[in-house]
Design an enzyme around this catalytic site. Structure first.
Site, PDB file in Angstrom:
ATOM      1  CB  CYS A 247      -3.119   1.168  -7.625  1.00 29.00           C
ATOM      2  SG  CYS A 247      -4.350   0.374  -8.688  1.00 29.00           S
ATOM      3  CG  HIS A 332      -3.050  -3.486  -4.936  1.00 26.33           C
ATOM      4  ND1 HIS A 332      -3.573  -2.648  -3.973  1.00 26.33           N
ATOM      5  CD2 HIS A 332      -3.634  -3.125  -6.104  1.00 26.33           C
ATOM      6  CE1 HIS A 332      -4.440  -1.820  -4.536  1.00 26.33           C
ATOM      7  NE2 HIS A 332      -4.498  -2.096  -5.827  1.00 26.33           N
ATOM      8  CD  GLU A 334      -1.903  -3.730  -1.091  1.00 28.44           C
ATOM      9  OE1 GLU A 334      -3.054  -3.832  -1.550  1.00 28.44           O
ATOM     10  OE2 GLU A 334      -0.940  -3.274  -1.740  1.00 28.44           O
TER      11      GLU A 334
END
Length: 356
Positions: A247, A332, A334
């Site tokens: 990001c 993202h 995760e």
């Protein structure tokens, strides 16, 4: 108490104000169906007024295990129905109790899809949350408050800390915290890394002096152009150690290598963003939260190749250095909230750390 959201173009959206509070910030929207606590505690939303498109929020309450940072950093919260009673085996408190405890102004019973349509058509803009009976003088004063740009140092860890690994010979990764989400650190830790998490303003020489096996550059809030001093430190580390960025970290790597970034009209925020891996042709669904992107045209004469693109608008979602052990993604992997389609990227970083 009745309240309203006022946008800088004069648009007004009415609702109920949870507490007698005010908010000023950039109004953004998230299209996720779940994960409101993870979004509230994602530092990338620092000082923004977060609007959720999903109509009912709070139905499974709040639990400490879902916290993505030490507190909620959003400037304000705009939702449809505020569910007062959550039902989940993790339940610890209601969303209303959490918002009150965290001092987050919340406007509910709002037509959030109308807010979203306005932002999609006109672009992201400043807004304020005020009681319905606020006078014009107060409105003008709040609307005149400038949006703070230097927010990375507000969300970063104040002191370095370590996350030990089970194996003594685990690779050491120094994670620069620009507003890192807890699940990113957990994901790196789960693949076997020992983590040394450091503040955003840590100098390159201090990081390299730790002799890490790799360096991780985290997500975070704001415009990457507002932190040139961090970009300069990243420049000093490129080529010295394997680097992985997510990001804001992705954008800072791009700027450190000479590329440009730009502000998107209304950003990508939600857990349903399709991303295509150009190396395999596969499309994965990703979780995203960013208002800026890397300008693809600016990469052409640089030693970088685009590895991932957003299927919706073709923007750059990932890149890799053609010669050095360095790669990054805009989204993202995760999740939290969102799908886990992209956890393989942590495995790719592990392979890079091992020099395989």
């Amino acid at each position: 108490m009745k309240g309203k959201l006022i946008l800088e173009d004069g648009s007004v959206f009415t609702g109920q104000l949870l507490n007698d509070s005010r908010a000023t910030g950039e109004v953004v929207f998230n299209t996720s169906m779940t994960g409101y606590q993870e979004s509230l505690t994602d530092p990338s939303y620092c000082r923004q007024i977060l609007t959720l498109t999903y109509p009912m929020v709070g139905n499974y309450g709040i639990a400490d295990i879902f916290m993505q940072s030490r507190k909620a950093f959003v400037g304000g919260f705009v939702i449809g129905e505020l569910c007062e009673l959550g039902s989940n085996w993790h339940y610890e408190e209601s969303l209303a109790e959490f918002l009150t405890r965290q001092n987050i102004p919340c406007l509910y019973d709002v037509d959030t899809r109308a807010v979203t349509r306005k932002i999609r058509n006109a672009g992201t803009m400043k807004g304020i949350i005020v009681p319905a009976d606020a006078d014009q003088a107060e409105i003008d004063k709040l609307m005149a408050v400038p949006i703070k740009k230097e927010v990375v140092m507000e969300v970063t860890t104040k002191e370095a800390y370590t996350m030990e690994a089970e194996n003594e010979d685990a690779p050491l990764v120094v994670a620069m915290d620009f507003g890192v989400k807890q699940n990113i650190l957990t994901s790196l830790h789960n693949i076997g890394c020992k983590l040394q998490v450091v503040p955003a303003d840590t100098k390159a020489e201090d990081i390299l002096a730790m002799n890490p096996d790799g360096i991780f550059l985290s997500n975070g809030p704001g415009d990457p152009a507002d932190v040139p001093e961090i970009v300069e430190e990243i420049k000093k580390m490129i080529g010295k150690k394997p680097i992985f960025g997510i990001c804001l970290g992705h954008q800072l790597i791009a700027r450190a290598l000479g590329a440009k970034t730009y502000k998107l009209k209304f950003g990508h925020r939600g857990s349903n963003q399709p991303v295509k891996d150009l190396r395999t042709g596969k499309v994965q669904i990703s979780s995203q939260n960013h208002g800026f992107a890397v300008e693809e045209e600016s990469l052409k004469d640089l030693p970088l190749e685009v590895t991932h693109i957003n299927v919706n608008d073709g923007t750059v979602e990932g890149m890799r250095h053609k010669e050095l052990p360095l790669f990054s993604v805009q989204y993202h992997p995760e999740a939290s909230p969102g799908p886990d389609d992209n956890l393989y990227l942590f495995d790719e970083f592990w392979t890079m750390l091992k020099g395989e």
